[in-house]
Design an enzyme around this catalytic site. Structure first.
Site, PDB file in Angstrom:
ATOM      1  N   THR A 148      94.923  50.080 -54.486  1.00 27.78           N
ATOM      2  CA  THR A 148      94.168  50.602 -53.340  1.00 27.78           C
ATOM      3  C   THR A 148      95.027  51.423 -52.381  1.00 27.78           C
ATOM      4  O   THR A 148      94.499  52.151 -51.543  1.00 27.78           O
ATOM      5  CB  THR A 148      93.534  49.447 -52.534  1.00 27.78           C
ATOM      6  N   ASP A 168     124.411  19.582 -19.318  1.00 27.51           N
ATOM      7  CA  ASP A 168     123.232  19.769 -18.475  1.00 27.51           C
ATOM      8  C   ASP A 168     122.629  18.414 -18.114  1.00 27.51           C
ATOM      9  O   ASP A 168     122.446  17.547 -18.975  1.00 27.51           O
ATOM     10  CB  ASP A 168     122.200  20.621 -19.210  1.00 27.51           C
ATOM     11  N   ARG A 227      89.728  39.321 -50.740  1.00 28.26           N
ATOM     12  CA  ARG A 227      89.976  38.644 -52.013  1.00 28.26           C
ATOM     13  C   ARG A 227      91.346  39.016 -52.551  1.00 28.26           C
ATOM     14  O   ARG A 227      91.701  40.205 -52.590  1.00 28.26           O
ATOM     15  CB  ARG A 227      88.903  39.032 -53.033  1.00 28.26           C
ATOM     16  N   CYS A 265      96.030  47.815 -43.696  1.00 30.64           N
ATOM     17  CA  CYS A 265      94.692  47.266 -43.910  1.00 30.64           C
ATOM     18  C   CYS A 265      93.926  47.281 -42.584  1.00 30.64           C
ATOM     19  O   CYS A 265      94.445  46.855 -41.551  1.00 30.64           O
ATOM     20  CB  CYS A 265      94.801  45.833 -44.431  1.00 30.64           C
ATOM     21  N   CYS A 293      95.625  37.836 -45.108  1.00 32.14           N
ATOM     22  CA  CYS A 293      94.452  38.716 -45.133  1.00 32.14           C
ATOM     23  C   CYS A 293      93.256  38.007 -45.764  1.00 32.14           C
ATOM     24  O   CYS A 293      93.376  37.409 -46.847  1.00 32.14           O
ATOM     25  CB  CYS A 293      94.761  39.987 -45.916  1.00 32.14           C
ATOM     26  N   CYS A 313      98.831  44.596 -46.591  1.00 33.20           N
ATOM     27  CA  CYS A 313      98.186  43.570 -45.785  1.00 33.20           C
ATOM     28  C   CYS A 313      99.194  42.512 -45.356  1.00 33.20           C
ATOM     29  O   CYS A 313     100.278  42.404 -45.914  1.00 33.20           O
ATOM     30  CB  CYS A 313      97.077  42.853 -46.575  1.00 33.20           C
ATOM     31  N   ARG A 334      99.097  52.396 -46.629  1.00 28.65           N
ATOM     32  CA  ARG A 334      98.524  52.421 -45.283  1.00 28.65           C
ATOM     33  C   ARG A 334      98.074  51.016 -44.888  1.00 28.65           C
ATOM     34  O   ARG A 334      97.785  50.172 -45.743  1.00 28.65           O
ATOM     35  CB  ARG A 334      97.373  53.399 -45.202  1.00 28.65           C
ATOM     36  N   CYS A 350      92.906  43.088 -41.719  1.00 27.56           N
ATOM     37  CA  CYS A 350      93.859  42.082 -41.226  1.00 27.56           C
ATOM     38  C   CYS A 350      94.892  42.665 -40.273  1.00 27.56           C
ATOM     39  O   CYS A 350      95.635  41.919 -39.636  1.00 27.56           O
ATOM     40  CB  CYS A 350      94.556  41.387 -42.388  1.00 27.56           C
TER      41      CYS A 350
END
Length: 501
Positions: free
Chosen positions: A30, A445, A41, A65, A38, A34, A63, A68
């Site tokens: 694609t 301390d 699926r 998503c 995400c 992501c 690029r 998400c």
């Protein structure tokens, strides 16, 4: 971690949000990358590649998503927990050094050549400093496009782009849509919001994500209880403070929620938005990995029950390391109230005035340069402490002591310890809160020793240090749990409203 395909694939299949920020998942079929959690699926294994950063995935042609929003996940906890060259470089890039000073400026701060810095970053993060800075600019641009009604010219300027054309090209490349299309996606959900007021030309609202669990009581309680009058306050359920930034001053309001921290910024110069957000995240330790801390500290049977009650405590850090170092010296061997009084006097005398129509803030804490003319008689404290404060201010001005995000922690400790009036307690507090060292341990301390006594741990600093070695490399977090055993205002949030003048 991105090189361990099986572990990354399992995290992706289980949609485990704990790994958001550790790596990103790129889907070759694609062209989208992501975050591990995400909700889409899961893709097939043969269509997946893992990258160590969003910048690396973008550089490889993927690029972000749109579902998400991987560029908006918490940052990698590696950069806050490590002190090597890559971690120091990543902290400086997040603070905007490349945008302000270029790659040569980044390399100069680190003490390496630009070629060496590039080589180390590409080898570990998968992208060089320019690509990493570009990814940060793209994330800032998306935030401003989706959450404000600023013009695109103003967005490009505020996000650090050199031209509107570069801004448009980057948005198209990273998000596969134009700025107009990106803004159009949110108009159906109430539209972008821009808030005017809070004492600066422009008020902006953001959500700062974190990895759960997240315990805000001792974190917000500490920074509120130790707040400097005029510079910090609690108002309407929010912690507010002034900011000194590279291009101007500002005011921030921070409020914790179950899944984010609300951040409202009012800035004199919009170019400071990315730096302001980064520094607020650093103040609240929002990029921490609570699972790793909890797992490690829980191995000690004495500390384990305390950790189990409230896993996810964070270290109260700072938005200005030099300011915190000065405040640590002012707080030597005095109560929290006395330390606030001393710091308030400095702010009133040497700080920069700021208008705050929406609250009671009046001063930006003075820079080391502004404190060069400090009259030590202004502060009712022992002469030795006055000399220590003056020595620290001088060392910060001449660069002997460096405390910026890219500072070498070991070198800073060494130079701090060489100054008169600065002992182990001060060095460790500065290392923990100003430098962000997760393994600092102020063994002398009073709060640490009281907490150790409550848990029936050794109360001698020497023996407590020996015991603390089992908490490495997370001793700064162990300190938060020791402090939390005591009934003290630093452990309570929300606090009563404190209006600082």
């Amino acid at each position: 971690m991105h090189e361990d395909f099986d572990s990354c694939f399992r995290a992706m299949q289980s949609k485990d949000a704990r790994f958001d920020g550790w790596f990103v998942t790129a889907v070759t079929s694609t062209g989208i990358y992501c975050r591990p959690s995400c909700p889409a699926r899961p893709p097939l294994a043969q269509n997946v590649a893992f990258y160590p950063s969003a910048a690396a995935a973008q550089q490889a042609g993927f690029r972000a998503c749109k579902r998400c929003r991987p560029d908006a996940s918490p940052g990698s906890p590696q950069w806050d927990a490590r002190q090597d060259l890559v971690a120091r470089a990543m902290r400086l890039i997040a603070d905007g050094v490349v945008d302000r000073e270029g790659v040569l400026g980044l390399a100069s701060r680190l003490g390496y050549s630009a070629r060496q810095v590039e080589r180390h970053l590409v080898a570990e993060v998968g992208a060089g400093p320019l690509a990493l800075a570009r990814a940060n600019r793209a994330q800032t641009a998306r935030l401003l496009i989706e959450t404000t009604t600023m013009t695109y010219n103003d967005v490009a300027f505020a996000a650090g782009f050199s031209s509107v054309r570069q801004f448009n090209d980057t948005v198209r490349s990273v998000f596969a849509c134009t700025p107009t299309e990106l803004r159009g996606r949110v108009t159906g959900r109430g539209g972008p919001r821009r808030e005017i007021g809070s004492g600066a030309p422009c008020g902006l609202a953001f959500r700062l994500p974190f990895r759960p669990p997240f315990v805000p009581d001792s974190l917000f309680g500490h920074i509120a209880a130790t707040g400097v009058p005029g510079c910090e306050e609690v108002r309407a359920g929010a912690y507010r403070r002034t900011l000194r930034l590279p291009n101007g001053n500002g005011i921030v309001s921070l409020s914790p929620y179950s899944d984010h921290v609300s951040c409202r910024l009012a800035l004199e110069d919009l170019r400071d938005i990315p730096t302001a957000i980064t520094r607020c995240r650093r103040l609240l330790d929002l990029d921490a990995d609570p699972e790793a801390v909890t797992a490690s500290l829980s191995e000690d049977p004495v500390l384990s029950p305390v950790v189990a009650i409230a896993p996810g405590r964070r270290i109260p850090r700072t938005v200005d390391a030099a300011e915190m170092a000065v405040r640590v010296i002012l707080g030597q061997q005095v109560s929290t109230k006395a330390a606030r009084t001393h710091a308030g006097r400095l702010a009133r005398r040497y700080g920069t005035a700021i208008e705050d129509p929406g609250g009671g803030l009046s001063r930006v804490f003075p820079s080391p340069q502004a404190l060069q003319g400090l009259d030590p008689e202004l502060l009712a404290m022992p002469k030795a402490r006055q000399r220590g404060l003056l020595a620290l201010v001088g060392a910060l001005v001449d660069g002997t002591v460096e405390l910026d995000p890219g500072a070498d922690w070991r070198r800073a400790r060494h130079h701090l310890a060489a100054l008169p009036g600065i002992g182990p307690w001060s060095v460790e507090l500065i290392a923990m809160r100003a430098l962000g060292d997760p393994d600092a341990f102020p063994a002398t301390d009073m709060g640490v020793l009281k907490g150790a006594g409550t848990l029936e741990l050794p109360v001698s600093p020497v023996t407590l240090v020996a015991h603390s070695r089992r908490w490495q490399p997370w001793r700064s977090y162990a300190v938060q749990y020791l402090w939390a055993t005591q009934d003290h205002p630093i452990n309570r949030w929300p606090q009563e409203e404190t209006i600082c003048n």
